[in-house]
Scaffold this active site. Structure first.
Site: not given
Ligand code: NAD
Length: 480
Positions: A150, A226, A230, A248, A282, A461
């Site tokens: 994002n 993410g 995950t 996060e 997020c 963080e």
């Molecule tokens: P995601 O969890 O699908 O992916 C995030 C990252 O993790 C990607 O690089 C992905 O390739 C990797 N990943 C996926 N499966 C994995 C595994 N089994 N092992 C290791 N790495 C793996 O999330 P997304 O769809 O890319 O992002 C959206 C999510 O991120 C939303 O839930 C959002 O709220 C969250 N987010 C949180 C923050 C925060 O600071 N709290 C900030 C931005 C986004």
């Protein structure tokens, strides 16, 4: 066709297995590039390079490490326009947003941690006659940084910069949905002469490349941003190996509007908090709770404001909202609009996909959508949608709104609008979230702790918190 390469041991290299994933442009829905589909052997090569680089990198003086990070920051600044264009193309966000927020923040992340290490102090505990203790904070070794789609370069560098600044070597993976600016960052690192192996960027799918990083026994700490599911998967692999974890995760943030607020300000900021980056931040305020006596006034003003948010190609200067990041994500967000209606919600604005003329006719556009009439505990109001969809709900008392605001499994951020000082602080204290804004949204001071409670994450963080995460504290006790 833009072909991305991995950055391993200081060089741009193809994945060992030779496989690639398609990279889509959200604005047009067309494939415009290829992303390495890296596997465990690519990750192993990156970890080996990081391990080899660690003794020299961690032995540099903080001034020397600081200088390298400042050079990266300066190079990002020099290429700001190009990086913003690339981010907008890869993600679908308006180019203006990438220029104003994403890329400046990536630049600032490096500058902030480059200078933070120059000002860091370590603890000293005096025991009087018995002697004293001091704390050594030492880098961990090889650490993994995994980030989402994002805010691609913004969040990628928010992890990499403190990891490097505190003397670690890094294996990093951007989201496979938006990898392009991470690739441009690897070119910048080569240009500024960052020593080989200090930073390694390996592209690929989460379940393959990301998981290989998490599983690798030499990776001693993982900083992940993410989704919550995950994060749980990563924790289940990392915890039995006693790796340090910073997670996060997702959010479902309440935005609380009290009757004594500055209404115009509350309306303007709430619209931004709901729809900035197509609602894919997020921290977006996706549940708006409005004190009943001003509900109709707020609704009227909010809908007027939303009507002015033009959805259009991200490259166009007058587009206020661009494309969602992928077809799958568009379908997921759209399915929640249908669910909301099944749950008894009334769509007050939006609710439809947007069909733009060619060449954008296959792009992933959705109207900003406002829904009312839903119970606070229905799925639409409990699950993270992560798109341009908000709900409006009235409330009658402070106790009631606190109960509804705190009712989800998440606890990332909250916004409160009121001119009553006591009420603002009282509600902030009772809210279950890591971040609270009063009469504003998304104002960020990089020194403050950033993170979530409950299923929104573990750890913080930002500022010295990040430098602490990326180091091991060692107490040295001295007897006179
Ligand atoms: P995601 O969890 O699908 O992916 C995030 C990252 O993790 C990607 O690089 C992905 O390739 C990797 N990943 C996926 N499966 C994995 C595994 N089994 N092992 C290791 N790495 C793996 O999330 P997304 O769809 O890319 O992002 C959206 C999510 O991120 C939303 O839930 C959002 O709220 C969250 N987010 C949180 C923050 C925060 O600071 N709290 C900030 C931005 C986004």
């Amino acid at each position: 066709m833009e072909i991305i390469a991995n950055y391993i041991n200081g060089a741009l290299v193809a994945p060992q297995g030779g496989e690639y994933i398609d990279n889509y442009e959200p604005a047009t829905g067309k494939v415009y590039g290829k992303i390495p589909r890296s596997q465990a052997d690519d990750v192993a090569a990156a970890v080996q390079a990081a391990e080899a680089a660690f003794p020299a990198w961690s032995a540099l003086s903080i001034q020397e490490r600081s200088r390298f990070l400042l050079k990266i920051s300066e190079a990002i600044d020099a290429k700001l326009g190009h990086l913003a264009q690339a981010e907008s193309r890869d993600n679908g966000k308006p180019i203006k947003l990438a220029e104003a927020v994403d890329i400046p923040r990536a630049r600032d992340n490096f500058a902030f941690f480059a200078t933070a290490i120059l000002h860091q102090e370590d603890e000293f505990h005096n025991m009087g006659e018995k002697g004293f203790n001091y704390t050594l904070r030492q880098p961990i070794g090889t650490v993994a940084c995994i980030s989402p789609w994002n805010l691609p370069l913004y969040l990628f560098t928010w992890k990499i910069a403190p990891a490097l600044a505190s003397g670690n070597c890094v294996v990093a993976k951007p989201s496979e949905v938006t990898p392009f600016t991470a690739f441009l960052l690897s070119q910048i690192c080569i240009e500024v002469g960052l020593p080989a192996g200090v930073l390694n960027i390996v592209h690929g799918l989460g379940a393959e490349t990301g998981q290989a990083m998490v599983e690798h026994p030499k990776v001693k700490a993982i900083s992940f941003t993410g989704g919550t599911a995950t994060g749980a998967r990563i924790a289940s692999i990392a915890a039995p190996q006693f790796k340090k974890l910073s997670l996060e995760l997702g959010g479902k943030n309440p935005n609380i509007i009290f009757a004594d607020c500055d209404l115009e300000r509350a309306i303007n900021i709430s619209a931004r908090a709901a729809f900035a980056n197509q609602g894919q931040i997020c921290l977006c305020g996706s549940r708006i709770f409005i004190e009943r006596s001003i509900y109709e006034d707020f609704k009227k003003g909010f809908l007027q404001r939303v009507a002015s948010l033009k959805v259009g190609p991200p490259q166009k200067a007058d587009s206020r909202m661009g494309a969602l990041v992928s077809k799958e994500h568009l379908e997921k967000v759209f399915s929640y609009i249908q669910l909301a209606q099944e749950e008894g919600g009334k769509v007050l604005a939006g609710g439809h996909k947007v069909n733009l003329p060619a060449p954008y006719d296959q792009g992933y556009y959705l109207e900003p959508t406002v829904i009312e009439g839903l119970a606070f505990d229905c799925r639409t109001n409990q699950e993270e949608i992560f798109g341009p969809v908000v709900t409006l709900s009235p409330f009658d008392s402070e106790a009631e709104v606190l109960m509804m605001a705190n009712s989800t499994e998440y606890g990332l951020a909250c916004t409160i609008f009121t001119e009553n000082l006591n009420k603002a602080h009282r509600v902030a204290k009772e809210i279950h979230s890591g971040i609270v804004w009063i009469n504003d949204w998304l104002v960020r001071d990089l020194r403050t702790p950033f993170g979530g409670m409950k299923n929104s994450g573990v750890g913080r963080e930002g500022g010295f918190e990040a430098l602490k995460f990326f180091t091991e504290a060692k107490n040295v006790c001295v007897n006179y």
